[in-house]
Design an enzyme around this catalytic site. Sequence first.
Site, PDB file in Angstrom:
ATOM      1  N   SER A  61      22.544  33.022  11.586  1.00 49.22           N
ATOM      2  CA  SER A  61      23.774  33.795  11.625  1.00 49.22           C
ATOM      3  C   SER A  61      23.805  34.844  10.510  1.00 49.22           C
ATOM      4  CB  SER A  61      24.978  32.845  11.559  1.00 49.22           C
ATOM      5  OG  SER A  61      26.173  33.524  11.893  1.00 49.22           O
ATOM      6  N   ASP A 115      25.922  34.754  22.644  1.00 50.00           N
ATOM      7  CA  ASP A 115      25.825  33.316  22.376  1.00 50.00           C
ATOM      8  C   ASP A 115      27.191  32.686  22.104  1.00 50.00           C
ATOM      9  OD1 ASP A 115      26.489  34.086  19.789  1.00 50.00           O
ATOM     10  OD2 ASP A 115      24.528  33.617  18.922  1.00 50.00           O
ATOM     11  N   HIS A 141      26.045  29.763  19.647  1.00 45.40           N
ATOM     12  CA  HIS A 141      25.652  30.244  18.325  1.00 45.40           C
ATOM     13  C   HIS A 141      25.395  29.084  17.366  1.00 45.40           C
ATOM     14  CE1 HIS A 141      25.432  33.375  15.264  1.00 45.40           C
ATOM     15  NE2 HIS A 141      26.226  32.667  14.491  1.00 45.40           N
TER      16      HIS A 141
END
Length: 266
Positions: A46, A211, A243
Amino acid sequence: GSLSGAPYDFRYTPDSTPSYGAALRALVEEMADRANGTRVTLVSHSMGGLQALYFLRQQSAAWKAQHIAQWVCISAPLAGAAKEVRLFATGDNQGLPVAPATIRDEQRSYETNHWLYPSTGAASPWAGFVLARTPAKNYTTDDAAAFFADVGYPAGSVVHTRVQELTPHPQQGPGVPVLCMYSTGVDTPLSFDYGDADWAHAPKVTMGDGDGTVNTRSLRLCEEWSASQQEPVRVLKYSKVTHSGMLKDAGVIHALLAAVRRPARR
């Protein structure tokens, strides 16, 4: 081998905390020394991907060749995520049982939320795309100053201009071997319609591919890195993994461990 973590304060961008970059560089060198000169694998997820990209761009090619075996980049929002637009306008409770407006001012204060805002510039995958609209206006990334003023946060433009310059041209590679992993096939916020022109009200959300958190147009930019660097870039795409789910997906974990055991050759 050995494993070390490099946590960072998620509220601040790296230019505000230069000691972090120095500490990360020292950690990489220490780990390589402990392993008799074996190069280090960086792993990020991320926003850690933006931190890693910024860090690697600050290092010389010679230092990277000596110390970095590869970077495993997982679900990086390389050109930002559309959901940040709603965060600045309305607040984002991220599924928690609180009113978004009660945490909006706090969220606006995080420099990193500007970093995660869809990237600007003619080469951005967001160029010309309408991220938010009211009956009177459409807002693209070029309208960030007007957007921040209209949502009652004019000071945001000052931070935004600085932070957007931290990782410009995300289509350009980091100058190290890369394994990039991301997932698509999950409904992901793409644009926001404030039909009553009231920023305090929840907008109508148009969903797109991604995602669930980061949009595909941002995730896939790592596919372009091989055009700007000689070091190998390998991309693994997954389907319908969220995610956060990428952190516990068996296929992702298997690919990560395999890469760590056998880094790509330069």
